[in-house]
Scaffold this active site. Structure first.
Site, short mmCIF file in Angstrom:
data_model
loop_
_atom_site.label_atom_id
_atom_site.label_comp_id
_atom_site.label_asym_id
_atom_site.label_seq_id
_atom_site.Cartn_x
_atom_site.Cartn_y
_atom_site.Cartn_z
N PHE A 175 0.77 94.15 83.74
CA PHE A 175 -0.42 94.99 83.55
C PHE A 175 -0.77 95.06 82.08
CE2 PHE A 175 3.24 97.73 83.21
CZ PHE A 175 2.95 98.57 82.15
N CYS A 176 -2.03 95.44 81.80
CA CYS A 176 -2.50 95.65 80.43
C CYS A 176 -3.65 96.65 80.48
CB CYS A 176 -2.92 94.34 79.78
SG CYS A 176 -4.26 93.49 80.65
N THR A 177 -4.36 96.82 79.39
CA THR A 177 -5.39 97.87 79.33
C THR A 177 -6.51 97.66 80.34
OG1 THR A 177 -4.93 98.07 76.96
CG2 THR A 177 -6.93 99.14 77.78
N ILE A 204 -4.98 99.17 83.40
CA ILE A 204 -4.64 100.59 83.37
C ILE A 204 -5.90 101.46 83.50
CG2 ILE A 204 -3.57 102.41 81.97
CD1 ILE A 204 -2.10 100.01 80.50
#
Length: 294
Positions: A175-177, A204
């Site tokens: 996952f990332c922003t 996110i």
């Protein structure tokens, strides 16, 4: 006046990306929309802000290109303008991994919706990886996620080589922003022989927007690349500030420190600043506040 912050990207072949730069810049300027947009042969990536109606006009322009009609957009509110300038830049990659041959348009991992993410990361057979940089991870992350402790995304392949090679038959969830880094990271891992790779669709930001706080496995706040600095559940602005001297996010505890001077210094850089540098920053602060009152 309220503002809408729109984060967006799409990996898609844009061989004429240089031709898109000026028209995109013109429409943003006409609508008084500010922020940063990156264009490359592999696609488009950006975060922009402005009044909701103006943002919609910009996206009508973008979606008029049939390659971008289905571009994914994540919107959140801001009470003050989060950007001072507009930048529309041409790049080799829209997110820099340092390996231009890695293309999510060729192969990509399995998208996982925000609603299904908890189930994936609670599986004890899944290795969960936060693909963001160390200062972002320090502000908040998902329970049980590995922190690669990278300074830049270009360090991810080395992290994968040193830490994940034994896990090629293991399930990987990243996952990332906003989804762009983990999407490219999933393409990279597949190219290295990993078989089962998942990544959080919309990142996110989408998770904090859609998953109720009482069901959330997110801990802390999420760093964002604008003057809000961080957001919380429901995409509300978080409690972190930004140090103008070193660019490091500053927590409420940092802001309470005797080493913190708003827009001048923080505990992360205070010992390294000369008095001359402090005075320059104080003058810039004075000018910013002067300009904001006119």
């Amino acid at each position: 006046m309220s503002f809408t912050v729109a984060t967006f990207y799409k990996f898609v072949e844009l061989t004429d990306y240089a031709d898109l730069q000026q028209p995109l810049k013109d429409i943003c300027q006409a609508q008084q929309v500010k922020g940063t947009i990156l264009l490359a042969a592999e696609g488009i990536n950006g975060t922009i802000a402005g009044p909701k109606q103006n943002i919609d006009t910009v996206f009508n322009h973008i979606r008029a290109d049939n390659r971008l009609t289905d571009i994914d957009i994540k919107e959140s509110p801001a009470h003050t303008p989060p950007f001072e300038k507009l930048k529309v830049r041409l790049k080799q990659e829209i997110v820099t991994l340092g390996l231009p041959e890695i293309s999510p348009t060729q192969q990509v991992g399995t998208y996982v919706s925000a609603a299904q993410w908890n189930r994936i990361i609670c599986d004890p057979n899944v290795t969960v990886i936060d693909t963001r940089n160390h200062y972002e991870v320090s502000m908040g992350t998902f329970q049980g996620a590995q922190n690669p402790d990278t300074k830049t995304f270009t360090e991810f392949p080395e992290y994968a080589k040193n830490n994940l090679d034994q896990a090629k038959n293991q399930k990987i969830a990243m996952f990332c922003t906003g989804g762009i880094r983990c999407e490219k990271a999933s393409s990279y891992l597949l190219s290295q022989g990993f078989k089962e790779v998942y990544h959080l669709k919309g990142g996110i930001l989408k998770y904090l927007e859609e998953v109720p706080k009482e069901q959330s496995l997110w801990q802390g706040e999420c760093f964002v690349f604008d003057e809000r600095v961080a957001i919380k559940h429901g995409l509300e602005t978080g409690s972190y500030g930004m140090c103008y001297a070193c660019g490091h996010p500053v927590s409420p505890a940092d802001q309470a420190s005797s080493q913190y001077e708003s827009e001048v210094s923080c505990p992360h850089c205070c010992d390294d600043l000369t008095e001359a540098r402090r005075n320059i920053l104080r003058e810039r602060k004075r000018q910013r506040h002067l300009n904001s009152t006119h």
